[in-house]
Design a protein around this motif. Structure first.
Motif, PDB file in Angstrom:
ATOM      1  N   ASN A 158       0.800  -1.229  -0.053  1.00  0.00           N
ATOM      2  CA  ASN A 158       0.152   0.105  -0.190  1.00  0.00           C
ATOM      3  C   ASN A 158       0.971   1.306  -0.056  1.00  0.00           C
ATOM      4  OD1 ASN A 158       0.941   0.392   2.706  1.00  0.00           O
ATOM      5  ND2 ASN A 158      -0.901  -0.780   3.584  1.00  0.00           N
ATOM      6  N   THR A 159       0.218   2.569   0.445  1.00  0.00           N
ATOM      7  CA  THR A 159       0.930   3.646   0.354  1.00  0.00           C
ATOM      8  C   THR A 159       1.671   3.980   1.650  1.00  0.00           C
ATOM      9  OG1 THR A 159      -0.918   4.876   0.673  1.00  0.00           O
ATOM     10  CG2 THR A 159      -0.308   4.549  -1.814  1.00  0.00           C
ATOM     11  N   THR A 160       2.168   2.906   2.423  1.00  0.00           N
ATOM     12  CA  THR A 160       2.872   3.430   3.492  1.00  0.00           C
ATOM     13  C   THR A 160       4.346   2.658   3.444  1.00  0.00           C
ATOM     14  OG1 THR A 160       0.872   2.405   4.688  1.00  0.00           O
ATOM     15  CG2 THR A 160       2.772   2.381   6.047  1.00  0.00           C
ATOM     16  N   GLN A 162       7.562   1.866   5.438  1.00  0.00           N
ATOM     17  CA  GLN A 162       7.775   1.091   6.854  1.00  0.00           C
ATOM     18  C   GLN A 162       9.234   0.530   6.853  1.00  0.00           C
ATOM     19  OE1 GLN A 162       4.781  -1.840   7.830  1.00  0.00           O
ATOM     20  NE2 GLN A 162       5.508  -2.106   9.830  1.00  0.00           N
ATOM     21  N   CYS A 211       7.558  12.323   7.250  1.00  0.00           N
ATOM     22  CA  CYS A 211       8.236  10.839   7.232  1.00  0.00           C
ATOM     23  C   CYS A 211       9.700  10.909   7.825  1.00  0.00           C
ATOM     24  CB  CYS A 211       8.198  10.222   5.968  1.00  0.00           C
ATOM     25  SG  CYS A 211       6.515  10.026   5.218  1.00  0.00           S
ATOM     26  N   VAL A 216       7.116   4.314  10.596  1.00  0.00           N
ATOM     27  CA  VAL A 216       5.956   4.025   9.770  1.00  0.00           C
ATOM     28  C   VAL A 216       5.674   5.454   9.187  1.00  0.00           C
ATOM     29  CG1 VAL A 216       3.984   3.015   9.228  1.00  0.00           C
ATOM     30  CG2 VAL A 216       5.483   1.806  10.867  1.00  0.00           C
ATOM     31  N   CYS A 217       5.219   5.587   7.988  1.00  0.00           N
ATOM     32  CA  CYS A 217       4.793   6.957   7.410  1.00  0.00           C
ATOM     33  C   CYS A 217       3.762   6.522   6.179  1.00  0.00           C
ATOM     34  CB  CYS A 217       5.771   7.629   7.138  1.00  0.00           C
ATOM     35  SG  CYS A 217       5.148   9.189   6.204  1.00  0.00           S
ATOM     36  N   GLN A 218       2.725   7.135   6.325  1.00  0.00           N
ATOM     37  CA  GLN A 218       1.694   7.235   5.226  1.00  0.00           C
ATOM     38  C   GLN A 218       1.961   8.475   4.129  1.00  0.00           C
ATOM     39  OE1 GLN A 218      -0.615   6.167   2.798  1.00  0.00           O
ATOM     40  NE2 GLN A 218      -1.320   4.758   4.528  1.00  0.00           N
TER      41      GLN A 218
END
Length: 1517
Positions: A158-160, A162, A211, A216-218
């Motif tokens: 997904n758009t994460t 990590q 970020c 962890v960063c969305q």
């Protein structure tokens, strides 16, 4: 709230740290192929180059790269050779072609050097998978997508961002947008194409701020903060990062592809749309108003001709010029569809924030020297915008959203690259209409009268149906009553109510006289004739109620006995259920009859006893289901109940019709309100198994129901539950059923008073009979019997008083009789008074008055509210429906009306009946409740009779069941009638079947075919000699053949009426050299021989010119060479029967060419090279012509055969085929006949299937059954042959259209036509033979058939003798004359000649000229023995058998059927016919005195009647 869908796909590339991948770990989806660590998908959808790359990127890949020969070979194994495939090559920054990622092309397979300026490449079809590069990349082609390695670790990203435990994110770089239009991160970014304006923005700061230093960063929200830098293509958010924990470093680059979500929003339906049509002959201008600075202007342009190049300029507050304008562009633009090419989008930044009046100027682009063009352009301006609710700013925003090119005046397309919420209503807004524009809309009636006329027609139809419904309601009032039987004894006071329900089956009603007897534990009732003089009883589906009286209670009813006398035109009766109610105790008994009383149906019985149903019987599934279904259809189903409404219901037909009319108009209004509302693609689809729906569809259904159902349910409830208005009983001749007991009690009181009985005793006793029996049941029964005896004594006392002493021999006898009667009466009075002391003094009227008053329902005046609602809903719905129809326009109105009519009939005829059946099943399986009959609206009609004036006397056959002998006679007569009608039906149906068959057979033949065949045969074969040598064959071919084949009109034969299709072809069949054995003594004299033609001796080799050199299998030999043998599949030919042999379809062939010159030179070449020689056994000249004058295709085959004696004989075969069906009236008639004929075949198949099921193997022993089966099988074979002929004809025509310069074989078309004609001929033959079976009832035909059956043994013996003698003489004649006379050259020719001799067709001269003595002896003996002796014996045997049959013939039942049938026909036309035996005299029991159902037999008695005998008759039960 509707949530936009955002597609996020991830491309992962390792830049700093790579992990070794094992090739065996690569897995691909089923629709992809794995190779070289990648997955390849071969997409059959055709797109342009840029659209194909976008499609691949949208699925996580790119257009395929072909870096080496192994990849090329892998792709070749999976590509379709008939398709072009885009692959990933495009120009680099230096201008030469490279892969999309910028890497150079080190391996190539170009079909030719790429043209200058080539911008894309593809694999060229039908070129051995070579490549080709073009500068036109807009053409739609298939394409190949390449995807990275799929593994379990990479799936589901997904758009994460990590990192692992103890690690943090360190952002190294990033951008949003595109640095290349071809690839997300190419090594050598090419310049942006002018067709796709793309850019990129540095996103390092935004990503770092969000970020950097986190585990962890969305990052999806980062893209939302940027405007879309690449509006035409997709934008990328590229992030370079590494994870840091102080010990190790993991570097990665992640590219997130953001797809713009396509969301369609419906626009305001009432918004005015202005379309301007500009004449481009001059500079054309139009004015456009832009209301808001945030609005996007969408210009929809449609030129009168395509393509039409022109320039568009937009100016603000003034006309634009070439140098002074706000925006300008040239049309058409790039786009996948015509609409996109002529759509100009101007976003707010293009309009520079200007609002108000803008001027649009259109200038056509023309070539030099052209001043103007003749074209027009329609322009539709649309102003709209796309905004979303920004939760962080708490305001509407347009960031990341733009208007799409598919925006129309009905809906707006929004393209957004982020997840968001859009404003929307919970309810779906319907189509809007302005009532203030009524006059304006009705002014367009002439252009769009569809909906208005339809609604007006509905109102007119409603008025007509209303008149019919009112008449039916008046008729129903007569049916709603309890009929007091006229054969009730006035002295009988114990009353039973009979409710008889006739079934709903076809033919259930009866015209017979029905009689009933009640069977109880305390006795049986007298037989009662169920009839009514004022109405017809026992109609189909009707419920008839009768009041039956008995002297006293019958106790618990155990059964009823029903019978009828089988009289009238439709005597059979299907009785459904019978209910009997004791009016004194209110106890009910149900009898589930469901049986036929008929002499020819079911068990063929007219007299049956039906037992009373138990509680278990009533709750049985079959009874509950049938009862509930019948009740719901007849009363519950609003539409069907208009026709089958129960007469006793308060809900009249007029009210039901009005409710249906109101419901229909409301349904139309709700349908048209939401018709054509644009679908919202952002709606989430709700899946319930195979049933899917969206929220919009659900809400439309809810809103429609809220508008339509409440008011209509209210109307139906008011009409159904409103009580009828109470009326004064004094003015009415009838009273309701609940007052029946009160009425009967008052009648008895009046009778008591008229007989001068003590009123206190009698009335009290009569009143007490209304109380139900409980614990004192036995005492009550005894009291009823005492009461009956007391009434009889009262009557005797009255009669004695009227008679006086003069009626007795002496006064003492009169006094003694009077005293005895009075003493007995006083004794009974004391007993009755003593038994009635415990009964209440109040009459039972209060009980029933209380029940009547407490009966539920709305007051009678609520009916006015119901009618007010009907009128209001109908007028309002009709009015707004017409407004909507006028606003929609004619095409859209017609479309809505068609869908509305289809959905209406689907609901009424399918959905609602299914709901009724499902509810009935649920009711019968779960609820299991027996519905009680409602007699609240039933009226009781009194029978005006005085006891002293009329007494009923029971006599006649109606009161006795028909004797078994009479029933048997009735049954036999009925069976004869049925057989007679079945025979008439069979004859009429077969006549129709035969008529249709003859029409079909006649329609397949054309008399012009004979003249066409004769003309062609005479033209080509008329001057040909009987036998020809090889030189004669060439001469005939160069003269008669070529002169007729190429007529004076090019392309036509002979006189120019028949078109030559393709070229003519010569084909010969040869035999091998030395293919026969020479007799030993002749070996030295004859060097060699060639055998006659046979498949074993046929030559199939390949030769050079002149048949000199055999080339065998040399590949250099041409397949089309006249010296090379070709098979039947290569020549598209089939075996042909000739006069001498069966010839193969292959051979050595040559085409003559399209004109006379070419054909002549071809024949000269063949002649000079000895193409025809001594080994030639058959020569075929094949060609096909089409005569348009008679619409016939003629397939011509000229055959020259040689029996190996050196001479050729010419034969011809022509087959004429209807190529195209004519469009005249005869063709329509033939097509109709074919359809009707197939319906007849289906009918006969159904009948024969039933017969086969009944008779099983015995079916195949009947010759007429086999004949029927043969006709059916031949009919279906003819259908298959017809379909095959059509398909083959279409195939051959298509082949000719593509190869009209070659020989075209229509031989299979002709063969299929012949097969179809043969099948039709045999069908006509067998169908005509069947007439013999239909005429079997004719006495003479029946006698002839019987005579032939009687003499069959002798006939078969004589036929065998005739066959033997014909065979013997045929063999002898063939041996004697076969070498000399053509009539006897073969055995079959000799046999046919001798058969012709028996019928007078014979040539005596040739036989006598050949050998007078032997010929005369042979032929004379044949005539004597065969003709004079054996054939005469055969005739004598048949005549003797016929004579014996005449003497001993016994009339069969079929003759009686014929007699009855003729009588029916004569009576139909009013013709009197006398016959010896009247089979109808015994069709009724009793022979006389039988009247119709409504007849009566009442005997008026005088006071002088023997009252003692009369009393005894009714007392002794």
């Amino acid at each position: 709230m509707c949530q936009a869908i955002l597609h996020l796909l991830i491309l992962m590339t390792l830049s700093c740290h790579s992990l070794a991948e094992n090739e065996t770990n690569v897995t691909c989806p089923e629709h992809q192929r794995a190779f070289g660590g990648s997955c390849f998908e071969f997409v059959g959808i055709r797109h342009s180059f840029f659209s194909a790359q976008a499609w691949c990127e949208g699925n996580g890949g790119h257009l395929a790269f072909i870096p080496d020969e192994d990849t090329q070979y892998f792709l070749e194994r999976h590509m379709d050779t008939k398709e072009d495939f885009w692959f990933g090559v495009a120009p680099s920054a230096e201008g030469h072609l490279s892969w999309l990622d910028g890497s150079p092309v080190t391996y190539s397979k170009w079909v030719s050097s790429p043209e200058p300026g080539a911008a894309c490449g593809y694999v060229l079809r039908n070129s051995g998978f070579h490549w080709e590069a073009r500068n036109n990349c807009s053409k739609n082609r298939s394409f190949i997508c390449q995807f990275g390695k799929y593994s379990d670790e990479d799936s589901g990203r997904n758009t994460t961002l990590q990192c692992g435990s103890g690690q943090v994110l360190m952002i190294d770089g990033g951008f949003y947008g595109r640095k290349s239009i071809h690839y997300c991160r190419s090594k050598f970014p090419p310049p942006a194409s002018p067709q796709h304006e793309c850019g990129w923005a540095d996103a390092v700061e935004s990503i770092t701020a969000r970020c950097h230093g986190r585990q962890v960063c969305q990052i999806a929200e980062v893209a939302n903060s940027f405007a879309d830098p690449c509006p035409q293509l997709k934008s990328y958010l590229s992030v370079d990062y590494h994870c840091k924990d102080g010990r190790s470093r993991f570097c990665a680059q992640v590219n997130f592809i953001f797809f713009p979500s396509k969301i369609m929003f419906p626009r305001f339906a009432g918004e005015q749309v202005n379309t301007t049509i500009l004449d481009l002959g001059n500079f054309s201008t139009t004015v456009i108003d832009i209301p808001s600075a945030n609005s996007t202007l969408v210009l929809k342009m449609m030129p009168s001709k395509v393509p039409l190049p022109f320039k568009v300029l937009l100016g603000y507050n003034d006309y634009p010029t070439e140098t002074n304008y706000v925006a300008a562009t040239e049309m058409p633009q790039q786009g996948a569809t015509q609409e996109e090419k002529y759509t100009w989008l101007l976003h707010p930044e293009d309009l520079k924030g200007n609002t108000g009046v803008h001027y649009l100027v259109v200038r056509p682009i023309v070539g030099p020297g052209i001043k103007s063009i003749n074209a027009s352009l329609s322009i539709t301006p649309i102003t709209t915008s796309c905004q979303f609710w920004n939760k962080s700013l708490l305001d509407w925003s347009k960031s990341g959203c733009r208007v799409g090119a598919n925006t129309t005046h009905l809906e707006t397309q929004c393209l957004c690259n982020h997840l968001t919420f859009f404003g929307n209503s919970f309810f779906v807004t319907p189509n809007l209409v302005d009532p203030s524009r009524t006059a304006e809309l009705f002014a367009t009636f002439a252009d769009n009268p569809v909906v208005v006329c339809f609604v007006a027609a509905l109102f007119l139809a409603y008025l007509l149906v209303l008149v019919w419904a009112r008449r039916k309601d008046i008729q129903d009032t007569v049916k709603v009553k309890v009929t007091e039987l006229e054969d009730n004894d006035p002295m009988d006071e114990y009353r039973y109510l009979l409710s008889v329900c006739t079934g709903h089956r076809i033919g259930a009603s009866t015209s017979s006289q029905v009689t009933v007897t009640l069977l109880g534990t305390e006795g049986h009732s007298e037989p009662h004739h169920l009839t009514d003089s004022k109405k017809r009883v026992f109609e189909r589906g009707a419920v008839d109620m009768f009041l039956l009286t008995t002297p006293f209670s019958l106790g618990d009813l155990q059964g009823i006995r029903l019978w009828h006398n089988n009289s009238g035109s439709h005597s059979a009766w299907y009785v459904g259920n019978v209910m009997v109610q004791d009016l004194q105790t209110e106890e009910k008994w149900h009898f589930l009859c469901n049986s036929w009383l008929s002499v020819d149906i079911d068990d063929c019985s007219l007299d049956k006893i039906f037992p009373a149903a138990t509680e278990m019987d009533l709750k049985r599934f079959s009874n509950l289901f049938f009862t509930k279904t019948t009740k719901d259809f007849n009363d519950g189903h609003l539409w069907i109940s208009v026709i089958s409404r129960p007469p006793s219901s308060h809900f009249t037909r007029v009210q039901r019709v009005s409710c249906c009319f109101s419901l229909l108009l409301c349904t139309m209004l709700t349908s048209i309100m939401f018709y054509g509302i644009p679908k919202d693609p952002s709606d989430q689809v709700m899946d319930l198994g195979t049933f899917e729906f969206t929220w919009q569809q659900f809400m439309i259904g809810v809103q429609s129901s809220l508008i339509m159902f409440p008011v209509n349910i209210l109307i139906v409830s008011i009409f159904r539950f409103t009580r009828p208005r109470e009326q004064n009983l004094k003015t009415l001749p009838t009273i309701t059923f609940l007052q029946t007991k009160q009425f009967l009690l008052s009648e008895h009181i009046i009778s008591c008073a008229s007989l001068r009985f003590p009123s206190n005793n009698i009335c009290t006793f009569s009143d007490s009979s209304a109380y139900p029996a409980s614990a004192e049941g036995v005492i009550q029964k005894n009291r009823n019997k005492s009461q009956y005896l007391y009434r009889q004594l009262c009557r005797i006392d009255s009669e004695l008083s009227q008679l006086g002493p003069s009626g007795f021999p002496n006064p003492h006898s009169y006094k003694q009789a009077l005293q005895q009667v009075q003493s007995t009466k006083e004794l009974l009075e004391d007993q009755l008074v003593a038994s009635n002391r415990g009964l209440p003094d109040e009459p039972t009227n209060k009980t029933y008055e209380k029940r009547t008053c407490c009966h539920g329902g709305l007051p009678w005046w609520f009916i006015f509210f119901g009618w007010l609602l009907v009128i209001a809903t109908s007028v309002v719905s009709g009015y707004f429906t017409m407004l909507y129809g006028l606003k929609f326009g004619k095409p859209r109105s017609i479309s809505w009306l068609v869908s509305m009519v289809i959905s209406f009939f689907q609901s009424v005829l399918l959905i609602q009946p299914l709901k009724v059946l499902c509810f009935a099943i649920f009711f019968a399986l779960v609820i299991k409740k027996v519905d009680e009959e409602d007699f609240q609206n039933v009226q009781f009609e009194r029978n005006h009779r005085n006891i002293g004036e009329q007494m009923f006397v029971r006599y006649g056959s109606v009161y006795e069941p028909p004797p078994l002998a009479d029933v048997e006679k009735m049954r036999r007569n009925r069976m004869l009638e049925q057989k007679a009608f079945a025979l008439i039906k069979e004859i009429l149906i077969y006549m129709g079947f035969l008529w249709m068959l003859l029409l079909v057979a006649h329609g397949q033949r054309d008399p012009n075919a004979f003249y066409l065949n004769t003309h062609i045969k005479q033209s080509f074969c008329g001057n040909a000699p009987a036998t020809m040598a090889i030189q004669d064959v060439f001469n005939w071919a160069k003269t008669s053949l070529l002169s007729n084949l190429f007529g004076q009109y090019p392309g036509f034969i002979t006189d120019g009426n028949s078109k030559l299709l393709g070229n003519a072809r010569l084909r010969q069949l040869r035999v091998k050299k030395n293919s026969c054995e020479i007799a030993g003594p002749m070996l030295k004299m004859v060097p060699g021989c060639s055998a006659p033609y046979s498949w074993e001796a046929e030559d199939m080799g390949s030769y050079g010119p002149g048949w000199n050199t055999s080339v065998g299998n040399n590949i250099s030999a041409s397949i089309s060479s006249p010296w090379t043998y070709q098979t039947h599949s290569q020549l598209r030919a089939y075996p042909v029967w000739g006069e001498l042999a069966l010839y193969r379809g292959g051979g050595f062939s040559v085409e003559l060419g399209p004109d006379l010159q070419t054909a002549t030179s071809t024949l000269d070449y063949l002649f000079n090279n000895m193409w025809f020689d001594v080994y030639t056994r058959a020569i075929f000249v094949e060609f096909t012509v089409y005569n348009a004058n008679v619409n016939l295709l003629c397939i011509v085959t000229l055959l020259l055969e040689s029996p190996a004696v050196g001479a050729f004989q010419l034969n011809s075969e022509m087959q004429s085929v209807h190529l195209y069906l004519p469009g005249d009236g005869l063709h329509i008639c033939i097509m109709t006949a074919e359809i009707i004929y197939m319906l007849f075949i289906l009918y006969y198949m159904f009948n024969q299937g039933k017969l086969m099921k009944q008779q099983r193997w015995l079916y195949f022993k009947n010759k007429w059954n086999l004949l029927e089966l043969s006709i059916i099988l031949l009919s279906w074979s003819a259908v298959a042959a017809f379909i095959q002929r059509t398909l083959i004809t279409n195939r051959d025509i298509a082949y000719y259209q593509n190869h009209n310069d070659k020989f075209v074989s229509f031989y299979q078309t002709g063969t299929s036509e012949s097969l179809f004609q043969y099948l039709m001929a045999f069908l006509v033959l067998l169908a005509t033979v069947k007439l013999w079976h239909l005429l079997r009832l004719n006495p003479k035909m029946n006698m002839i058939t019987a005579a032939l059956q009687r003499a069959w043994t002798s006939i078969s013996g004589l036929l065998l003798i005739i066959v033997i003698m014909l065979l013997a003489y045929s063999i002898a004649c063939n041996v004697i004359y076969g070498w000399n006379l053509s009539s006897y050259k073969t055995f079959m020719d000799a046999l046919m000649t001798l058969i012709g001799l028996q019928i007078g067709i014979f040539n005596y001269d040739e036989v006598l000229a050949s050998n007078p003595v032997l010929g005369g002896l042979l032929i004379g003996s044949c005539i004597v023995f065969v003709t004079f002796v054996v054939l005469n014996l055969l005739l004598s045997v048949i005549l003797m058998a016929f004579n014996q049959e005449q003497k001993y013939h016994k009339p069969s039942e079929e003759e009686e059927i014929v007699d009855l049938m003729l009588m029916k026909i004569y009576s139909l036309f009013g013709i009197k016919r006398k016959h010896a035996k009247d089979t109808r005299e015994s069709d009724v029991s009793g022979g006389c005195g039988l009247a119709q159902n409504n007849s009566r037999n009442i005997l008026s008695t005088s006071p002088d009647s023997n009252i003692f005998q009369m009393s005894d008759k009714y007392v002794n039960l």
